[in-house]
Design a protein around this motif. Structure first.
Motif, PDB file in Angstrom:
ATOM      1  N   ARG A   1      37.639  14.086   5.543  1.00 26.71           N
ATOM      2  CA  ARG A   1      37.324  13.151   6.622  1.00 26.71           C
ATOM      3  C   ARG A   1      38.545  12.702   7.427  1.00 26.71           C
ATOM      4  NH1 ARG A   1      35.340   7.787   3.555  1.00 26.71           N
ATOM      5  NH2 ARG A   1      34.308   9.302   2.213  1.00 26.71           N
TER       6      ARG A   1
ATOM      7  N   SER B   1      32.258   9.692  12.442  1.00 25.46           N
ATOM      8  CA  SER B   1      33.531   9.733  13.168  1.00 25.46           C
ATOM      9  C   SER B   1      33.491  10.603  14.418  1.00 25.46           C
ATOM     10  CB  SER B   1      34.639  10.245  12.236  1.00 25.46           C
ATOM     11  OG  SER B   1      34.493  11.643  11.975  1.00 25.46           O
TER      12      SER B   1
ATOM     13  N   SER C   1      31.234  11.545   2.047  1.00 20.65           N
ATOM     14  CA  SER C   1      32.191  12.209   2.925  1.00 20.65           C
ATOM     15  C   SER C   1      31.489  12.819   4.137  1.00 20.65           C
ATOM     16  CB  SER C   1      32.943  13.289   2.142  1.00 20.65           C
ATOM     17  OG  SER C   1      34.005  13.818   2.898  1.00 20.65           O
TER      18      SER C   1
ATOM     19  N   VAL D   1      32.126  11.792   8.072  1.00 19.18           N
ATOM     20  CA  VAL D   1      32.502  12.754   9.109  1.00 19.18           C
ATOM     21  C   VAL D   1      31.564  12.648  10.306  1.00 19.18           C
ATOM     22  CG1 VAL D   1      32.609  15.211   9.679  1.00 19.18           C
ATOM     23  CG2 VAL D   1      33.678  14.363   7.576  1.00 19.18           C
TER      24      VAL D   1
ATOM     25  N   ALA E   1      40.114  12.537  11.991  1.00 21.66           N
ATOM     26  CA  ALA E   1      38.868  12.812  12.710  1.00 21.66           C
ATOM     27  C   ALA E   1      39.068  12.923  14.220  1.00 21.66           C
ATOM     28  CB  ALA E   1      37.839  11.735  12.390  1.00 21.66           C
TER      29      ALA E   1
ATOM     30  N   TRP F   1      35.329  21.637   8.791  1.00 28.79           N
ATOM     31  CA  TRP F   1      35.983  20.349   9.037  1.00 28.79           C
ATOM     32  C   TRP F   1      36.973  19.958   7.937  1.00 28.79           C
ATOM     33  CZ3 TRP F   1      35.378  17.835  13.570  1.00 28.79           C
ATOM     34  CH2 TRP F   1      35.876  16.538  13.674  1.00 28.79           C
TER      35      TRP F   1
END
Length: 213
Positions: free
Chosen positions: A181, A146, A139, A143, A184, A178
Protein backbone atom coordinates in the motif's frame (compact mmCIF):
# COMPACT_ATOMS: atom_id res chain seq x y z
CA UNK A 1 -42.48 31.05 51.34
CA UNK A 2 -40.59 31.50 48.09
CA UNK A 3 -38.43 28.47 48.85
CA UNK A 4 -41.52 26.40 49.50
CA UNK A 5 -43.01 27.50 46.20
CA UNK A 6 -39.85 26.56 44.33
CA UNK A 7 -39.83 23.14 45.97
CA UNK A 8 -43.47 22.68 45.06
CA UNK A 9 -42.74 23.51 41.42
CA UNK A 10 -39.85 21.06 41.35
CA UNK A 11 -41.92 18.31 42.92
CA UNK A 12 -44.71 18.98 40.44
CA UNK A 13 -42.23 18.74 37.62
CA UNK A 14 -40.87 15.43 38.87
CA UNK A 15 -44.40 14.08 39.19
CA UNK A 16 -45.21 15.24 35.66
CA UNK A 17 -42.13 13.53 34.27
CA UNK A 18 -42.33 10.26 36.15
CA UNK A 19 -45.95 9.64 37.04
CA UNK A 20 -48.17 11.19 34.37
CA UNK A 21 -48.66 10.32 30.69
CA UNK A 22 -47.69 13.81 29.55
CA UNK A 23 -44.14 12.86 28.53
CA UNK A 24 -44.61 9.42 27.05
CA UNK A 25 -43.39 8.06 23.71
CA UNK A 26 -46.02 8.91 21.13
CA UNK A 27 -43.93 8.83 17.95
CA UNK A 28 -40.65 7.41 16.65
CA UNK A 29 -38.66 9.14 13.92
CA UNK A 30 -36.05 7.33 11.81
CA UNK A 31 -33.46 9.27 9.83
CA UNK A 32 -30.59 8.22 7.56
CA UNK A 33 -31.92 4.91 6.27
CA UNK A 34 -32.48 3.93 2.66
CA UNK A 35 -31.72 0.23 2.26
CA UNK A 36 -32.82 -0.76 5.76
CA UNK A 37 -36.55 -0.32 6.35
CA UNK A 38 -37.84 1.90 9.12
CA UNK A 39 -39.99 -1.02 10.27
CA UNK A 40 -36.91 -3.18 10.89
CA UNK A 41 -35.19 -0.38 12.76
CA UNK A 42 -38.22 0.34 14.94
CA UNK A 43 -38.60 -3.38 15.61
CA UNK A 44 -35.03 -3.70 16.87
CA UNK A 45 -35.36 -0.42 18.76
CA UNK A 46 -37.91 -2.21 20.98
CA UNK A 47 -39.33 0.94 22.57
CA UNK A 48 -43.11 0.65 22.96
CA UNK A 49 -45.38 3.61 22.40
CA UNK A 50 -46.67 4.84 25.71
CA UNK A 51 -43.43 4.24 27.59
CA UNK A 52 -42.34 7.20 29.69
CA UNK A 53 -39.73 9.09 27.73
CA UNK A 54 -37.50 9.54 30.76
CA UNK A 55 -37.34 5.76 31.20
CA UNK A 56 -36.04 5.14 27.67
CA UNK A 57 -32.51 3.73 27.79
CA UNK A 58 -31.12 5.41 24.69
CA UNK A 59 -27.74 3.67 24.91
CA UNK A 60 -29.19 0.17 25.04
CA UNK A 61 -31.67 1.01 22.28
CA UNK A 62 -28.86 2.31 20.05
CA UNK A 63 -26.89 -0.89 20.61
CA UNK A 64 -29.89 -2.99 19.57
CA UNK A 65 -30.35 -1.02 16.36
CA UNK A 66 -26.62 -1.01 15.58
CA UNK A 67 -26.81 -4.81 15.64
CA UNK A 68 -28.48 -4.70 12.23
CA UNK A 69 -25.65 -5.84 9.91
CA UNK A 70 -26.24 -3.19 7.26
CA UNK A 71 -25.89 -0.34 9.76
CA UNK A 72 -22.51 1.16 10.64
CA UNK A 73 -23.86 3.15 13.59
CA UNK A 74 -27.03 4.24 15.34
CA UNK A 75 -27.92 7.09 17.68
CA UNK A 76 -31.10 7.29 19.77
CA UNK A 77 -32.31 10.55 21.30
CA UNK A 78 -35.22 11.60 23.49
CA UNK A 79 -36.99 14.53 21.84
CA UNK A 80 -39.32 16.07 24.41
CA UNK A 81 -42.20 16.08 24.85
CA UNK A 82 -43.04 12.78 23.17
CA UNK A 83 -40.67 11.60 20.41
CA UNK A 84 -37.79 9.17 20.11
CA UNK A 85 -35.46 9.94 17.22
CA UNK A 86 -33.22 7.26 15.68
CA UNK A 87 -30.40 8.42 13.40
CA UNK A 88 -28.52 5.71 11.53
CA UNK A 89 -25.56 5.51 9.18
CA UNK A 90 -25.75 2.67 6.67
CA UNK A 91 -22.77 0.68 5.49
CA UNK A 92 -21.65 1.35 1.92
CA UNK A 93 -20.50 -1.52 -0.28
CA UNK A 94 -16.94 -0.99 -1.50
CA UNK A 95 -16.15 -4.50 -2.68
CA UNK A 96 -18.02 -7.75 -3.18
CA UNK A 97 -16.95 -11.36 -2.73
CA UNK A 98 -18.37 -14.32 -4.63
CA UNK A 99 -19.32 -17.08 -2.19
CA UNK A 100 -21.27 -20.34 -2.67
CA UNK A 101 -24.36 -18.80 -1.08
CA UNK A 102 -24.26 -15.63 -3.16
CA UNK A 103 -22.54 -12.28 -3.55
CA UNK A 104 -21.39 -10.82 -0.23
CA UNK A 105 -21.05 -7.06 0.14
CA UNK A 106 -18.19 -5.63 2.24
CA UNK A 107 -17.71 -2.06 3.41
CA UNK A 108 -14.48 -0.07 3.70
CA UNK A 109 -13.65 -1.83 6.99
CA UNK A 110 -14.06 -5.27 5.48
CA UNK A 111 -17.37 -5.90 7.26
CA UNK A 112 -19.51 -8.46 5.43
CA UNK A 113 -22.96 -6.95 5.88
CA UNK A 114 -25.25 -8.30 3.17
CA UNK A 115 -25.79 -10.93 0.50
CA UNK A 116 -27.13 -9.00 -2.46
CA UNK A 117 -26.32 -7.92 -6.01
CA UNK A 118 -23.37 -5.48 -5.97
CA UNK A 119 -24.20 -1.84 -6.69
CA UNK A 120 -22.70 -0.32 -9.87
CA UNK A 121 -19.04 0.49 -9.45
CA UNK A 122 -18.43 -2.04 -6.70
CA UNK A 123 -15.14 -3.91 -7.17
CA UNK A 124 -14.76 -7.68 -6.88
CA UNK A 125 -12.38 -8.70 -4.07
CA UNK A 126 -10.32 -11.88 -4.32
CA UNK A 127 -8.41 -12.98 -1.21
CA UNK A 128 -8.06 -16.29 0.62
CA UNK A 129 -10.04 -15.19 3.70
CA UNK A 130 -11.90 -11.97 2.92
CA UNK A 131 -13.28 -10.02 5.85
CA UNK A 132 -12.45 -8.10 9.01
CA UNK A 133 -9.05 -8.77 10.60
CA UNK A 134 -7.69 -10.33 7.40
CA UNK A 135 -4.43 -8.47 6.58
CA UNK A 136 -4.75 -9.11 2.83
CA UNK A 137 -8.30 -7.74 2.80
CA UNK A 138 -7.20 -4.71 4.79
CA UNK A 139 -4.35 -4.05 2.37
CA UNK A 140 -6.56 -4.40 -0.71
CA UNK A 141 -9.14 -2.00 0.73
CA UNK A 142 -6.43 0.49 1.67
CA UNK A 143 -5.09 0.42 -1.88
CA UNK A 144 -8.55 1.01 -3.35
CA UNK A 145 -9.16 3.89 -0.96
CA UNK A 146 -5.87 5.52 -1.97
CA UNK A 147 -6.62 5.59 -5.71
CA UNK A 148 -7.60 8.84 -7.42
CA UNK A 149 -11.06 8.73 -8.93
CA UNK A 150 -9.65 8.67 -12.47
CA UNK A 151 -7.85 5.39 -11.72
CA UNK A 152 -10.41 3.95 -9.31
CA UNK A 153 -13.04 4.00 -12.06
CA UNK A 154 -10.90 1.68 -14.19
CA UNK A 155 -10.74 -1.10 -11.61
CA UNK A 156 -13.02 -4.11 -11.86
CA UNK A 157 -11.28 -6.48 -9.48
CA UNK A 158 -8.68 -6.29 -6.73
CA UNK A 159 -6.61 -9.30 -5.69
CA UNK A 160 -4.42 -9.69 -2.61
CA UNK A 161 -2.52 -12.84 -1.71
CA UNK A 162 -0.72 -10.95 1.09
CA UNK A 163 -0.29 -7.42 2.40
CA UNK A 164 2.55 -6.83 -0.08
CA UNK A 165 1.03 -8.52 -3.13
CA UNK A 166 -1.94 -6.47 -4.32
CA UNK A 167 -2.91 -6.33 -7.98
CA UNK A 168 -5.93 -5.07 -9.88
CA UNK A 169 -7.73 -6.29 -12.95
CA UNK A 170 -8.75 -3.28 -15.00
CA UNK A 171 -12.01 -3.06 -16.91
CA UNK A 172 -10.10 -3.20 -20.20
CA UNK A 173 -8.66 -6.60 -19.27
CA UNK A 174 -5.17 -5.46 -18.28
CA UNK A 175 -3.56 -6.21 -14.92
CA UNK A 176 -2.08 -3.50 -12.73
CA UNK A 177 0.49 -4.90 -10.30
CA UNK A 178 0.56 -2.65 -7.22
CA UNK A 179 2.54 -4.46 -4.53
CA UNK A 180 2.03 -3.04 -1.03
CA UNK A 181 0.00 0.00 0.00
CA UNK A 182 3.01 2.35 0.25
CA UNK A 183 3.74 5.24 -2.14
CA UNK A 184 0.15 5.32 -3.35
CA UNK A 185 0.32 8.82 -4.83
CA UNK A 186 3.49 8.06 -6.78
CA UNK A 187 2.19 4.69 -7.97
CA UNK A 188 -1.08 6.26 -9.13
CA UNK A 189 0.71 8.90 -11.18
CA UNK A 190 2.96 6.30 -12.79
CA UNK A 191 0.04 3.94 -13.46
CA UNK A 192 -1.94 6.65 -15.23
CA UNK A 193 1.09 7.50 -17.36
CA UNK A 194 1.47 3.83 -18.35
CA UNK A 195 -2.12 3.56 -19.57
CA UNK A 196 -1.10 4.74 -23.02
CA UNK A 197 1.68 2.15 -23.29
CA UNK A 198 1.24 -1.31 -24.88
CA UNK A 199 1.24 -4.37 -22.68
CA UNK A 200 -1.20 -6.46 -20.67
CA UNK A 201 0.61 -6.21 -17.34
CA UNK A 202 1.48 -2.82 -15.89
CA UNK A 203 3.77 -3.13 -12.87
CA UNK A 204 4.13 -0.13 -10.57
CA UNK A 205 5.10 -2.05 -7.44
CA UNK A 206 8.46 -0.25 -7.73
CA UNK A 207 7.23 3.11 -9.04
CA UNK A 208 10.71 4.38 -9.89
CA UNK A 209 11.26 1.33 -12.10
CA UNK A 210 7.86 0.53 -13.65
CA UNK A 211 7.53 -2.15 -16.29
CA UNK A 212 5.03 -3.29 -18.89
CA UNK A 213 4.66 -6.74 -20.47
Amino acid sequence: MIASAVVAVIVAGVIAVYFTPLLTVRSIEVDGNSSVSSEEIVGDLAIPLGERLVHVDTGAAAQRVAGIPALASARVQRMYPSTVRVTVVERVAVVFVDQPDGTHLLDSDGVDFAVAPPPPGTVRLVTDTPGVDDPATESALAVLDSLPESLRGMVGEVRASSISDVSMLLLDGRTLVWGNRDNAERKSAVALALMSQPGQILDVSSPDLPTTK
